[in-house]
Structures are given as C-alpha cells and as structure tokens.
Design a protein around this motif. Sequence first.
Motif, PDB file in Angstrom:
ATOM      1  N   GLU A  59       0.826  -1.208   0.000  1.00 50.10           N
ATOM      2  CA  GLU A  59       0.000   0.000   0.000  1.00 50.10           C
ATOM      3  C   GLU A  59       0.859   1.256   0.000  1.00 50.10           C
ATOM      4  N   LEU A  60       1.885   1.256   0.825  1.00 48.97           N
ATOM      5  CA  LEU A  60       2.787   2.410   0.920  1.00 48.97           C
ATOM      6  C   LEU A  60       3.506   2.650  -0.397  1.00 48.97           C
ATOM      7  N   LEU A  86      -1.426   8.575   1.056  1.00 46.94           N
ATOM      8  CA  LEU A  86      -1.640   7.569   2.091  1.00 46.94           C
ATOM      9  C   LEU A  86      -2.039   8.273   3.384  1.00 46.94           C
ATOM     10  N   CYS A  87      -3.024   7.746   4.092  1.00 49.44           N
ATOM     11  CA  CYS A  87      -3.457   8.361   5.345  1.00 49.44           C
ATOM     12  C   CYS A  87      -2.335   8.320   6.384  1.00 49.44           C
ATOM     13  N   GLN A  88      -2.281   9.339   7.218  1.00 55.15           N
ATOM     14  CA  GLN A  88      -1.228   9.433   8.222  1.00 55.15           C
ATOM     15  C   GLN A  88      -1.256   8.253   9.189  1.00 55.15           C
ATOM     16  N   ASP A  89      -2.446   7.857   9.643  1.00 52.21           N
ATOM     17  CA  ASP A  89      -2.516   6.742  10.591  1.00 52.21           C
ATOM     18  C   ASP A  89      -2.069   5.431   9.955  1.00 52.21           C
ATOM     19  N   LYS A  90      -2.324   5.280   8.653  1.00 52.90           N
ATOM     20  CA  LYS A  90      -1.888   4.070   7.944  1.00 52.90           C
ATOM     21  C   LYS A  90      -0.366   4.044   7.822  1.00 52.90           C
ATOM     22  N   CYS A 112      -6.324   9.188   1.910  1.00 47.38           N
ATOM     23  CA  CYS A 112      -7.019  10.368   2.426  1.00 47.38           C
ATOM     24  C   CYS A 112      -6.777  11.554   1.491  1.00 47.38           C
ATOM     25  N   LYS A 113      -7.806  12.350   1.304  1.00 45.19           N
ATOM     26  CA  LYS A 113      -7.694  13.520   0.453  1.00 45.19           C
ATOM     27  C   LYS A 113      -6.826  14.578   1.119  1.00 45.19           C
ATOM     28  N   VAL A 114      -5.990  15.228   0.336  1.00 47.65           N
ATOM     29  CA  VAL A 114      -5.101  16.271   0.854  1.00 47.65           C
ATOM     30  C   VAL A 114      -5.905  17.549   1.082  1.00 47.65           C
ATOM     31  N   LYS A 115      -5.873  18.065   2.312  1.00 51.63           N
ATOM     32  CA  LYS A 115      -6.583  19.301   2.655  1.00 51.63           C
ATOM     33  C   LYS A 115      -5.632  20.445   2.950  1.00 51.63           C
ATOM     34  N   HIS A 116      -4.414  20.106   3.325  1.00 52.10           N
ATOM     35  CA  HIS A 116      -3.425  21.135   3.647  1.00 52.10           C
ATOM     36  C   HIS A 116      -2.371  21.200   2.548  1.00 52.10           C
ATOM     37  N   TRP A 117      -1.830  22.380   2.372  1.00 50.55           N
ATOM     38  CA  TRP A 117      -0.782  22.584   1.374  1.00 50.55           C
ATOM     39  C   TRP A 117       0.464  21.795   1.755  1.00 50.55           C
ATOM     40  N   PRO A 118       1.227  21.295   0.765  1.00 52.06           N
ATOM     41  CA  PRO A 118       2.461  20.553   1.085  1.00 52.06           C
ATOM     42  C   PRO A 118       3.370  21.329   2.031  1.00 52.06           C
ATOM     43  N   LEU A 119       3.942  20.619   2.999  1.00 53.77           N
ATOM     44  CA  LEU A 119       4.909  21.150   3.966  1.00 53.77           C
ATOM     45  C   LEU A 119       4.275  22.031   5.045  1.00 53.77           C
ATOM     46  N   PRO A 140      -2.129   9.051  -5.381  1.00 56.00           N
ATOM     47  CA  PRO A 140      -3.575   8.825  -5.422  1.00 56.00           C
ATOM     48  C   PRO A 140      -4.375  10.081  -5.757  1.00 56.00           C
ATOM     49  N   CYS A 141      -5.630   9.866  -6.083  1.00 54.75           N
ATOM     50  CA  CYS A 141      -6.550  10.960  -6.396  1.00 54.75           C
ATOM     51  C   CYS A 141      -7.912  10.631  -5.800  1.00 54.75           C
TER      52      CYS A 141
END
Length: 363
Positions: free
Chosen positions: A219-220, A237-241, A277-284, A228-229
């Motif tokens: 998965e990683l 990949l989700c942070q908890d995963k 998981c969908k990205v909600k925050h800008w990179p970094l 992903p999209c």
Amino acid sequence: MDSTLKMFCIALVCAAFFFAASLHAEKLQCQSLNDTIPNFHKLMKCGYSHTARFNDSTLFTLQLHNLLLFKRVITNCSALTDLMGCSLFVPRCTEEIKGPYLPCRGVCHDWVNACKDAIRASVTFEWTAGICDILPEKDDPHTTKGYRGRCFVPPGYKRSGQTYTHNCSEIMVPACRGIPGFTHSILSQSTQLARRKYLERALNASYLGNDQCAPLLKELTCAAYLRPCVENGDALLCQDKCLKTHNACHSSFPTRKEACEELPKRGEETSLDSVICKVKHWPLSSNWHLPDDEMTPSVTPSLGSVRASAGKKLSSGSIVGIVLGLSAGLIIIVVLVFLFRRYKNSRSLSKPVLVVDEEKDDL
C-alpha cells in the motif's frame, strides 16, 4: 550615583533586553531563503524572501533541490512558474499568518492552464496540477479557516477568469489494484505506465519482509509511485496508515517515521477501511506546527487554539530555548540579588554614626 548602583541598573536593563529578545526569537516561524543559499533571489524569482523554519534540515535541502529541478523542467510556459514552484517547495512565510502564505486559486489555475502540457510531460511534477483547489479563491483577513483563508496575488497580476479541473486516471498497474480507497491516480495513464517497471521492482523488494508487512508495504509503495486521487483532487496515504506501517515494519520502512507527519489525517468523510485520504493542507504545512483544529483564526488565536497549541509536543529547539532562557534568567537573578545586597550594605556602612551605644550610656 555610585558604581554599585550603576552596575545594578545596567544588569537590570540587560536582563529586560535578554528576555524580550528571547521571547521574540521563540515566536519567529520564518527563515530567510538567502540564509541557506546565498543570492537565492537570483536563482528563483519567488517574489518573497522568507519560508518556514523547517523541522528537518535534510527535508529543507531536498525541497530546494526539487525546486531547482522544477525550474529546469517546467520552462517557457508562464511568468507564474517561479512563484508557483517556490510556493510548492519553500512556501512563503510571514510572522503574522500561522501557516504558509500562498497564492490565490486563480493564480494556480492560470499557471496550470498555461503549463499543463509541460506539467504532464514532466512525469516527476505531474501531481502539482491537482492541488489548486486547496487554495482559497480570495484573501480574507478575517477568516476562521487559518492560513487556508489567506492568499495573495503577485504585483501586476490580472486573473484570466479561467478555471482548471484535473481529470484523474484509473489505476493502470495491476499490482496496485484492489487497495481500499485507491482507485484513481492523479497521474495520467502514460505516466503510470512509465513508472510501472520501477514500481514493480520496488514491490518485489518490499515483499522481502514478513507476511504481516507485505500488504502494508505494498500500500505504501503503490501510493508513493502512483500518487492517489480522490474526487479529482490530490490525495496521499493516510497518516494513521503510514504510522501503522512504520510500527509494524520499521526494519523495512523505506524512510523515516517523521515523513508520516506530512501525510493527511483521516477525516469523517474517509471510510475506516480506506488507506487513502484527500489532501486538505498545502504541502509542507506541518513545518508551521499548526493546531489540530482546522478552524483556528489565522492572526489572533482563540483561547481554545492556544490551549491546543500548548498541548502539542514542543520541538527540540523550543525545549533548548526554554532551558537556556531559564538558566540565564536564574543567573541574572542571582547577580541582581548580589549587587542589590552589596549596594544596600555599602549604603549602611557609609551612613554617619551620631552616637554609639557606649557613649549613650555615659550620657
């Protein structure tokens, strides 16, 4: 005024200056780009001079390398390329906004529309076309969305009015099909196929671990190679995963655990079985130590956000600063007490004695 009193006053002024400087330095969240690369402004026309104080200096160096590579690959398509490249890899930082200070959505849309052919052909940077919708449409100084409600436009910029919708592609590599929540990639079909050989080689290497780690590492690896999209927007990949994979397979984990902090957290809209998981925050954005509450005001934090921030783990730099500040403060207090007592004793010794006890008895 005698010398002892002068020393006392000087020490008091120095103590006040020291603590004021310490408190100011502790609050600083930005660093100059020129501090790392002299004359950086001559290499990249970012339009700004400061970015975040990165948690990891190695990551900062890597982002600078990616930025210079980006400039060589995405060329001759838009006057906005330098600004967008800088915003992607070393985002603008100001002390007034708790988070990256980013271009408005229209700037990003105009850049992608002008450079989409070069972006798709780049392979390495194709993912950048799918993150415009994270940006706000216009700046709102009174926002309750934190940095995600603040944005700017470069001087002289005139918006075209065009928008851009990224069309994601179904997963083309058979080895990565069937992963829960991972049905589409932000990369085009041609880019996916171009990466297939390297991806399958990496998957074969990941299966050298035990049976428990094999599916987690798969998965990683798939998420890393075929970005992903979700709903035609950038995802990861989700942070908890990621953390689960690291804890179970740390001996085979391809990178450091800290890399998981850059991944998006699972929201209520993401099913528990999905690994994406969908990205909600800008990179970094994690380099700004943003509070968990995404509705924190951008300039004046509420009491709740202050408590949330206070409850977060302090960085090593903050801990060192606090220890040094307390130590220096203790030393200054000891010196001040010593000087004050010395001054008090000198005043009592210099006071004229009119009648001593023995002479009082005689009288």
